[in-house]
Scaffold this active site. Sequence first.
Site, PDB file in Angstrom:
ATOM      1  N   GLY A   8      18.660  -8.647  18.826  1.00  0.00           N
ATOM      2  CA  GLY A   8      19.452  -7.425  17.929  1.00  0.00           C
ATOM      3  C   GLY A   8      20.982  -7.621  18.523  1.00  0.00           C
ATOM      4  N   GLY A  30      34.121 -22.965  23.551  1.00  0.00           N
ATOM      5  CA  GLY A  30      33.535 -21.564  23.413  1.00  0.00           C
ATOM      6  C   GLY A  30      31.928 -21.446  23.690  1.00  0.00           C
ATOM      7  CG  HIS A  31      28.222 -20.677  25.014  1.00  0.00           C
ATOM      8  ND1 HIS A  31      27.137 -20.198  24.813  1.00  0.00           N
ATOM      9  CD2 HIS A  31      27.912 -21.804  26.015  1.00  0.00           C
ATOM     10  CE1 HIS A  31      25.927 -20.868  25.096  1.00  0.00           C
ATOM     11  NE2 HIS A  31      26.554 -21.969  25.846  1.00  0.00           N
ATOM     12  CB  SER A  55      23.680 -17.886  25.276  1.00  0.00           C
ATOM     13  OG  SER A  55      22.321 -17.831  25.262  1.00  0.00           O
ATOM     14  N   GLY A  88      26.177 -16.334  21.536  1.00  0.00           N
ATOM     15  CA  GLY A  88      25.183 -15.907  22.266  1.00  0.00           C
ATOM     16  C   GLY A  88      24.249 -14.890  21.390  1.00  0.00           C
TER      17      GLY A  88
END
Lengths: 445, 458
Positions: free
Chosen positions: B309, B302-303, B62, B305
């Site tokens: 896995g 920020g981000h 993401s 993700g």
Amino acid sequence: MTRLAALIERHRVPGAVLGVLLDGNTSITAAGMLNVESGVGATPDSLFQIGSITKVYTATLALQLADEGSLDIDVPIAAVLPELRLAEPHATARVTMRHLLTHTSGIEGDHFVDVGRGDDVLERYVRTCAELGFSHPVGATFSYCNTGYVIAGRAIEVLTGLTWDAALRARLLDPLGLTATVTLPEEVLRFRSAYGHTVEPEQPVRLAPAPLLPRSCGPAGLIWATAADVLAFARAHMDGFPALSDASRAMMRAPQVALPDPWTLGSHWGIGWILYDWDGRRVFGHDGATLGQAAFLRVVPEAGVAIVLLTNGGNAHDLYEELFRELLDELCGLRMPAALAPAVEPPAVALGELAGLYERVGVRIELADRGGRLAGRLTATGPLAELDDDPVEEVELLPVTPNVFVTRSDGEETWTPAVFYALDDGSRYLHMGGRATPRITEGSR
Amino acid sequence: MSLLADQGYWERRLKELLRGVSAPGAVLAIQHRDAVITCAAGRANLATRAPVTTDTLFPIASITKVYTATLAMQLVDDGLLDLDEPIRAYLPEFQVADERTTRELTARHLLTHTSGLDGDKEDTYGRGDDALERFVAGCADLGQIHELGATFSYCNSGYVILGRLIEVLRGKTWDAAIVDHLLAPLGATSSGTLPEDVIWRSVAAPHQTGGDDQAELLDAWELERSHGPAGGLVAAAEDVLRFARLHLRGGVADDGTRLLSEASVAAMRQPAVTLPDPDSGTTHWGLGWELVRRTGAPDLIGHGGDLLGHHAQLTICPDADLALVLVVNGDGADRMADVLFRGALAEVGASLPDPVAPPARTPDVDLEAVAGTYATIAVQATLTPAGDRLDARFRVVAERIAELLPDSQRERRLVLIPLSSTQFVVQPGDDEPWVSAVFYESGGERYLHMGLRAMRER
């Protein structure tokens, strides 16, 4: 250093995996690099592109459908693919699955188009064939035909309701337990995998400019596999397996058509398999070449021997010749026939009879008498030619007999035969590289 | 020498932390002012034993959304997109189940996760170049979790729609647009969106914790083509830093090329919506960015993700000119990021929000008032009072996700412990950090906010 490591160096092959099946035991050897830039080493469990060996898998899928009664390989393929249009409707209506699988349909064989990466890619490919002609009358001779295998793959999709990739997985790979055999790049990611390379004389080995054929080539040559998985597939064909009837398995290796040039690929074609008559013994197999990778599979069923060689470029065919000659002699006392070579005493040949322009989709061959020598100018055409820095090659053809010549590219050791012959209707053909190319105009230009 | 430039120190820390989790491999990249260090540890693939190197590509999931948001803001800069114009002005065929949303949905709603569209539409639309077009055409029956603009709920579907908008306005696939407008001008040559772009490189394979708490190779490529704009980028950590630098340097690439206006860079990190749950680790959302804004502490953008896995985190402290990237190919990334990032941020006087924790003494609250069933398309939660806490049964109801999960994760029983009558804490798994869960009302509906998603009471 292993023998394989020594030989790949000699033949400038960046990386190779050799698999040998003998009496039910498999041994795998790896040498060299998967990618000369990253330096990642080849390992026994590395995936390589097996190219056209894929065609035997596609042929197997077709015969499974014949076993089940959902396909008759001798009725026109139009029964399954009514939407199939080619440039000659009358000829199109006569083409059967058997023609497609034995390379005898006459459909121009090197129609490569990139129609995307979607699951509808074969359907779209077939729609692009409407302008495509025939290089010989249906059933009249043998000419290696990638197009036919893609069309066969589309027929398999229609009959199974699956993509070719999914049909291959569900109907062949899963039943055989071939978990290291894949078709799509997202599946390749889980493995170590080879990158193709190109080698020019006196030049360093470099990465192939485009490492992946378009997805529309799938049924004709897009499988990636480990050497062990290719051997397991060969062994299934040797010993029999539940997913294919013994009758169909036998038919796949029964001669269907004699090859005009019995030296380059084999003496005959079966269904999918190439058949070799070597040293009086029956051998079947297939080769595969992609953009920078080459693979070789040979099976000697009565000896229980199968050998597979997977490479990522270089003079792979020379490596194959040397390696398989040694191995087949050692493993089962089989002597591969000597490669064809120019006659020591050249026969008298009327070169004017042979000169002219020969052409089919993908290549133009111009032959001329140059002071008693037969000079050839080979020009690659079509979309794949755009990937080639130098689509034109000048060669000399040296006579072996009045209608058989040989030639070879710079840096290669193996001679390539060129056979001149006529069909029953009198039309003149040149058979070279497995393909029948008709003469379009006579004489020197 | 600043600790932030001490390669050996961070390599040791990364290796130590990796040993404490099941994930096989990780890369940590730190950019502080003009110094970049990159540390690699462990294995890219447990089956092939291939090592992780600093060049290894990881799906960044993401984090891709911030790239997609940047592509959208480039369109604003170019005068091709108005964030407050209805999507229908650009995609006349656009339609979802709710009539008002169909009519009034804007790119701003999509960028800020406030559309109310069910965010986890998991249908597949193939691997062809028409995947996004087909996804959007398949939204006609996509329902709402909440009314348009009523609250915040993390929305993957919205970023796919945004991706389609980019395709139409740029006249090319989203994959081509991200290459042409971001990756190539950034010099991010170790980034790609399609498997055929990356199989020639070292790529980290996905792993999950299996039996005996050991990581196991996940036998599937997790990226669905149509989800590209919401999470389809695969990149080396250093390439993620190139993207972070674009935002740290006011929209200018390393070679001096302006790729984004200063106004758009600033707009992307302005709070656009306040999160219902103040303790989710994120306080606000900008246009693409997650924001952390607290009094007395430097702001962060920020981000994160997450795939099954693969896990990735990008955290930037603009005032300190510091960017941190961690990419991990297995479980335990949150714990690693927490330790590594807290340590790095402390060097510049910044910090992460304090984690939530169970109360010393459980307060006496009216559990019946919040008990019930809450759901999105993908997950359904049934909450039942049990003593002084709530028993919760979380069930993955989206089939495509459920198929990929081990049985143990398709249904999870968790316990929600109250901090107050509306805020609870829950531990998603043994050894995992506690997270916050907040009950609230918006537009006459009752919601449970957890994992950045609003689950509406059924």
